[in-house]
Design a protein around this motif. Sequence first.
Motif, mmCIF file in Angstrom:
data_model
loop_
_atom_site.group_PDB
_atom_site.id
_atom_site.type_symbol
_atom_site.label_atom_id
_atom_site.label_comp_id
_atom_site.label_asym_id
_atom_site.label_seq_id
_atom_site.Cartn_x
_atom_site.Cartn_y
_atom_site.Cartn_z
ATOM 1 N N VAL A 1 0.857 -1.188 0.000
ATOM 2 C CA VAL A 1 0.000 0.000 0.000
ATOM 3 C C VAL A 1 0.892 1.236 0.000
ATOM 4 O O VAL A 1 2.062 1.168 0.387
ATOM 5 C CB VAL A 1 -0.949 0.035 1.217
ATOM 6 N N THR A 2 0.333 2.339 -0.460
ATOM 7 C CA THR A 2 1.082 3.596 -0.504
ATOM 8 C C THR A 2 0.423 4.620 0.401
ATOM 9 O O THR A 2 -0.779 4.884 0.273
ATOM 10 C CB THR A 2 1.159 4.146 -1.937
ATOM 11 N N LEU A 3 1.200 5.162 1.344
ATOM 12 C CA LEU A 3 0.714 6.238 2.195
ATOM 13 C C LEU A 3 1.054 7.565 1.541
ATOM 14 O O LEU A 3 2.145 7.738 0.976
ATOM 15 C CB LEU A 3 1.355 6.174 3.581
ATOM 16 N N ALA A 4 0.116 8.499 1.629
ATOM 17 C CA ALA A 4 0.298 9.804 1.000
ATOM 18 C C ALA A 4 0.240 10.906 2.040
ATOM 19 O O ALA A 4 -0.563 10.866 2.975
ATOM 20 C CB ALA A 4 -0.782 10.034 -0.062
ATOM 21 N N GLY A 5 1.115 11.879 1.886
ATOM 22 C CA GLY A 5 1.137 13.052 2.752
ATOM 23 C C GLY A 5 1.564 14.257 1.942
ATOM 24 O O GLY A 5 1.735 14.180 0.713
ATOM 25 N N ASP A 6 1.752 15.368 2.615
ATOM 26 C CA ASP A 6 2.163 16.600 1.933
ATOM 27 C C ASP A 6 3.542 17.004 2.426
ATOM 28 O O ASP A 6 3.830 16.956 3.628
ATOM 29 C CB ASP A 6 1.168 17.722 2.212
ATOM 30 N N LEU A 7 4.384 17.390 1.479
ATOM 31 C CA LEU A 7 5.744 17.774 1.801
ATOM 32 C C LEU A 7 6.044 19.101 1.124
ATOM 33 O O LEU A 7 6.445 19.149 -0.036
ATOM 34 C CB LEU A 7 6.723 16.686 1.325
ATOM 35 N N THR A 8 5.783 20.193 1.862
ATOM 36 C CA THR A 8 6.004 21.541 1.349
ATOM 37 C C THR A 8 5.455 21.709 -0.057
ATOM 38 O O THR A 8 6.131 22.206 -0.961
ATOM 39 C CB THR A 8 7.509 21.913 1.370
ATOM 40 N N GLY A 9 4.204 21.273 -0.238
ATOM 41 C CA GLY A 9 3.541 21.468 -1.521
ATOM 42 C C GLY A 9 3.663 20.320 -2.492
ATOM 43 O O GLY A 9 2.942 20.279 -3.494
ATOM 44 N N ARG A 10 4.547 19.383 -2.222
ATOM 45 C CA ARG A 10 4.679 18.211 -3.088
ATOM 46 C C ARG A 10 4.079 16.992 -2.396
ATOM 47 O O ARG A 10 4.216 16.845 -1.171
ATOM 48 C CB ARG A 10 6.153 17.905 -3.393
ATOM 49 N N PRO A 11 3.442 16.101 -3.160
ATOM 50 C CA PRO A 11 2.960 14.858 -2.545
ATOM 51 C C PRO A 11 4.136 14.026 -2.055
ATOM 52 O O PRO A 11 5.147 13.898 -2.747
ATOM 53 C CB PRO A 11 2.233 14.153 -3.696
ATOM 54 N N LEU A 12 3.989 13.462 -0.860
ATOM 55 C CA LEU A 12 4.941 12.507 -0.325
ATOM 56 C C LEU A 12 4.276 11.143 -0.379
ATOM 57 O O LEU A 12 3.214 10.940 0.203
ATOM 58 C CB LEU A 12 5.309 12.845 1.120
ATOM 59 N N LEU A 13 4.879 10.201 -1.104
ATOM 60 C CA LEU A 13 4.319 8.873 -1.289
ATOM 61 C C LEU A 13 5.266 7.843 -0.697
ATOM 62 O O LEU A 13 6.440 7.775 -1.090
ATOM 63 C CB LEU A 13 4.099 8.580 -2.771
ATOM 64 N N LEU A 14 4.773 7.064 0.252
ATOM 65 C CA LEU A 14 5.594 6.067 0.939
ATOM 66 C C LEU A 14 5.019 4.677 0.703
ATOM 67 O O LEU A 14 3.893 4.382 1.104
ATOM 68 C CB LEU A 14 5.635 6.366 2.446
ATOM 69 N N ASP A 15 5.786 3.827 0.038
ATOM 70 C CA ASP A 15 5.354 2.470 -0.271
ATOM 71 C C ASP A 15 5.639 1.548 0.913
ATOM 72 O O ASP A 15 6.769 1.491 1.404
ATOM 73 C CB ASP A 15 6.074 1.954 -1.517
ATOM 74 N N CYS A 16 4.613 0.822 1.353
ATOM 75 C CA CYS A 16 4.711 -0.017 2.554
ATOM 76 C C CYS A 16 4.210 -1.428 2.265
ATOM 77 O O CYS A 16 3.188 -1.602 1.603
ATOM 78 C CB CYS A 16 3.851 0.561 3.682
ATOM 79 N N SER A 17 4.922 -2.420 2.785
ATOM 80 C CA SER A 17 4.435 -3.800 2.728
ATOM 81 C C SER A 17 3.350 -3.964 3.779
ATOM 82 O O SER A 17 3.577 -3.700 4.965
ATOM 83 C CB SER A 17 5.577 -4.786 2.996
ATOM 84 N N LEU A 18 2.196 -4.395 3.358
ATOM 85 C CA LEU A 18 1.051 -4.475 4.263
ATOM 86 C C LEU A 18 1.339 -5.370 5.463
ATOM 87 O O LEU A 18 0.900 -5.109 6.580
ATOM 88 C CB LEU A 18 -0.162 -4.988 3.488
ATOM 89 N N ARG A 19 2.114 -6.420 5.251
ATOM 90 C CA ARG A 19 2.359 -7.387 6.326
ATOM 91 C C ARG A 19 3.166 -6.803 7.482
ATOM 92 O O ARG A 19 3.200 -7.386 8.570
ATOM 93 C CB ARG A 19 3.090 -8.611 5.778
ATOM 94 N N ASN A 20 3.821 -5.646 7.258
ATOM 95 C CA ASN A 20 4.656 -5.060 8.307
ATOM 96 C C ASN A 20 3.887 -4.151 9.264
ATOM 97 O O ASN A 20 4.453 -3.684 10.253
ATOM 98 C CB ASN A 20 5.820 -4.277 7.688
ATOM 99 N N PHE A 21 2.606 -3.865 8.972
ATOM 100 C CA PHE A 21 1.789 -3.127 9.939
ATOM 101 C C PHE A 21 1.495 -4.054 11.109
ATOM 102 O O PHE A 21 1.265 -5.253 10.936
ATOM 103 C CB PHE A 21 0.488 -2.649 9.299
ATOM 104 N N SER A 22 1.485 -3.494 12.299
ATOM 105 C CA SER A 22 1.377 -4.325 13.502
ATOM 106 C C SER A 22 0.047 -5.060 13.606
ATOM 107 O O SER A 22 -0.025 -6.124 14.215
ATOM 108 C CB SER A 22 1.594 -3.470 14.749
ATOM 109 N N GLU A 23 -1.028 -4.484 13.028
ATOM 110 C CA GLU A 23 -2.354 -5.080 13.208
ATOM 111 C C GLU A 23 -3.035 -5.425 11.891
ATOM 112 O O GLU A 23 -4.218 -5.752 11.879
ATOM 113 C CB GLU A 23 -3.269 -4.090 13.967
#
Length: 219
Positions: free
Chosen positions: A137-159
Amino acid sequence: MSDGTLRVEYFCYISRAKIDQLYEQVDPEAAHEITETRSRESAVKGEAVADWGIPHVLKLFKTGASYGRTGRIQREAKIKRTYLGKLERVLVAIAEAEPIPDAGRIGHPSARGSRFFHHEGELGLERPLADRSDTVVTLAGDLTGRPLLLDCSLRNFSEAVGPDGQPHVNSANHRFFTESMRFTMTTVFLLLEATADRVVGTPLFLKLSLPGADTLTAL
């Protein structure tokens, strides 16, 4: 808790594969070095917020130092404690080699050559989890006006994964995974791409911060 409000903090994500790879490069005496560094530098104050030196890294583990929310029955509890220790040693080694720049400095000459950056802000899924067969999955946030996209393996979330290894969406996390509710998180991520239009990375960890009144959410 800078605003005086009680917060609940814990590591909701640790990239086990990346931590294992980086851990192999850590000096075997690192555990001793962390202990010595903590006693020498834990009282250091006033370090520039823009860069994370060793004192800032150690602060991450002073409060909310659990992989998954405390007070809940944790799957792989012993393994999770092992990865918390590995994560601390890896982050100390990174910060010891070079302070970790703030993600807002990506592209700035002073941060040229840096592979890892830290960031704190609101993050949510770029798009809701619709296919339960998804593994990334990809988490999205804002970084001084630019999208910040962080790719994460779903299995690594604790729950996020059940005993069968499949995505486990329940009443405690479904608004995050299926409705893209955003939460405040702190992360150190490996930079993959930086253009004028976006910043793409993959996190070593995500540390979740919730209001103390939130007794349900668990990622």
